[in-house]
Motif scaffolding. Structure first.
Motif, short mmCIF file in Angstrom:
data_model
loop_
_atom_site.label_atom_id
_atom_site.label_comp_id
_atom_site.label_asym_id
_atom_site.label_seq_id
_atom_site.Cartn_x
_atom_site.Cartn_y
_atom_site.Cartn_z
N LYS A 1 50.94 38.94 39.41
CA LYS A 1 51.47 38.32 40.64
C LYS A 1 50.40 37.43 41.28
O LYS A 1 50.59 36.24 41.42
N ASN A 2 49.29 38.03 41.64
CA ASN A 2 48.30 37.31 42.45
C ASN A 2 47.01 36.96 41.74
O ASN A 2 46.22 36.19 42.27
N VAL A 3 46.73 37.55 40.60
CA VAL A 3 45.41 37.33 40.00
C VAL A 3 45.44 36.95 38.53
O VAL A 3 44.41 37.06 37.86
N GLY A 4 46.56 36.49 38.02
CA GLY A 4 46.52 36.05 36.63
C GLY A 4 47.84 36.18 35.93
O GLY A 4 48.90 35.93 36.52
N CYS A 5 47.80 36.59 34.68
CA CYS A 5 49.04 36.71 33.92
C CYS A 5 49.19 38.14 33.42
O CYS A 5 48.24 38.93 33.44
N VAL B 1 40.99 32.99 37.88
CA VAL B 1 41.68 33.12 39.17
C VAL B 1 40.73 33.74 40.21
O VAL B 1 40.68 33.31 41.37
N LEU B 2 39.95 34.72 39.78
CA LEU B 2 39.01 35.35 40.72
C LEU B 2 37.99 34.33 41.22
O LEU B 2 37.65 34.29 42.41
N GLU B 3 37.53 33.47 40.31
CA GLU B 3 36.59 32.41 40.73
C GLU B 3 37.26 31.49 41.74
O GLU B 3 36.67 31.10 42.74
N TRP B 4 38.50 31.15 41.45
CA TRP B 4 39.25 30.26 42.34
C TRP B 4 39.40 30.91 43.72
O TRP B 4 39.19 30.26 44.75
N ILE B 5 39.71 32.19 43.75
CA ILE B 5 39.86 32.89 45.04
C ILE B 5 38.52 32.86 45.78
O ILE B 5 38.45 32.53 46.97
N LYS B 6 37.45 33.16 45.05
CA LYS B 6 36.13 33.19 45.67
C LYS B 6 35.75 31.81 46.23
O LYS B 6 35.31 31.68 47.37
#
Ligand code: PMP
Length: 306
Positions: free
Chosen positions: A137-141, A191-196
């Motif tokens: 949902k929020n962090v990838g596939c 995605v985690l990098e993008w969030i950060k």
């Protein structure tokens, strides 16, 4: 989300549903009574509770809900001090019901399914024994499920626990007991990098509040043309369910709504088949601009059909 040092982060397979089994298999034996307290506030926690019944005694700690549109007041909960853990689903994806508070369990281990609101807002991990979330949902596939578990809870799995779901085995082997879902983990890393790089979970929260308010504001000011059945106190910022038309929803109008939305490139707005109507999912990857496009469409559809 500032995970304290006494927690392990595992990358497992089997999805959120895998953890419906993984949680009781690993934790229900923490105490002699082999029982667990469940809050059942929607489809996903209901499924988790049903699965847990295979491994021990499940107590539903509140009066049964007639509809999944609210969270029973904590004063009505009957927590069992001998429970191995208390379980809840932080965001009920199908019904659009989200906890905006962390349940108080008087020292009993707290477990939460955060599959559909993980990293959508900050969370105080230290209040939890275990948090899990399917990435899709929020962090990838799909393919990888994150489990954040306090170290003292490792090593209590029932003997029938499949080895790939045994948190201690996976923690000891750095989630490499078996071949990991590399591609899903790689995407999650991006995605985690993008969030950060975009301000972390606090910035995601600000955005998600803005996005969901855009849609709820239209619903609230539509004079009953759009109806969200969920109690205002627990409306999800991730999944906004609503009916179009009269109170119960007018299916022909709902069909027109979906067709009009699709013409503007907005798809998958149909609600889950068990609830009908619409559902706007506003996960992290949905931008303010995307949400504004839906809001615009809702306003023009209202004008045309009210
Ligand atoms: N929990 C929640 C809150 C979910 O939304 C879902 C899937 N939509 C699941 C669990 C089940 O996840 P999976 O399909 O990965 O098994």
């Amino acid at each position: 989300i500032d995970i304290p040092n006494n927690y392990k982060v595992l990358f497992l397979q089997g999805g959120g549903s895998g953890q419906f089994s993984g949680v009781p298999l690993n934790l229900i034996g923490l105490k002699e009574d082999r029982c667990a307290d469940y809050l059942v506030t929607g489809t996903w926690s209901a499924k988790a509770a049903k699965e847990a019944e295979k491994y021990g005694k499940v107590n539903i700690i509140h009066p049964k809900l007639d509809s999944y549109t609210k969270i029973p007041d904590p004063s009505s909960w009957t927590l069992n001090p001998s429970a191995s853990y208390v379980y809840y689903c932080c965001n009920e994806t199908v019904h659009g019901v989200e906890y905006n508070f962390t349940p108080e369990t008087n020292g009993v281990v707290l477990v939460s399914d955060m599959s559909s609101n993980f990293l959508s807002r900050p969370v105080d991990v230290s209040k939890f024994g275990l948090i899990f979330a399917g990435a899709q949902k929020n962090v990838g596939c799909a393919g990888v499920t994150v489990v954040i578990v306090r170290e003292d809870l490792l090593g209590h799995a029932l003997k029938e626990c499949p080895i790939v779901l045994d948190y201690k085995v996976q923690a000891d082997m750095n989630s490499l007991y078996n071949t990991p879902p590399c591609f899903s983990i790689y995407i999650m890393g991006l995605v985690l990098e993008w969030i950060k790089n975009n301000g972390g979970s606090a910035a995601m929260e600000t955005l998600n509040k803005q996005k969901s308010s855009m849609i709820y504001d239209i619903i609230n000011s539509s004079n009953g043309f759009y109806v969200c059945p969920v109690d205002a106190a627990c409306r999800s910022r991730m999944n906004v369910p609503f009916r179009v038309g009269k109170k119960e929803g007018d299916e022909s109008l709902e069909k027109l709504f979906l067709e009009g939305a699709a013409k503007r490139g907005m798809i998958s707005l149909k609600g889950h088949r068990s609830v009908g109507g619409m559902r706007a999912s506003l996960y992290n990857a949905v931008t303010l601009e995307d949400t504004a496009a839906l809001a615009d469409f809702m306003r023009s559809f209202l004008k045309e059909h009210q």
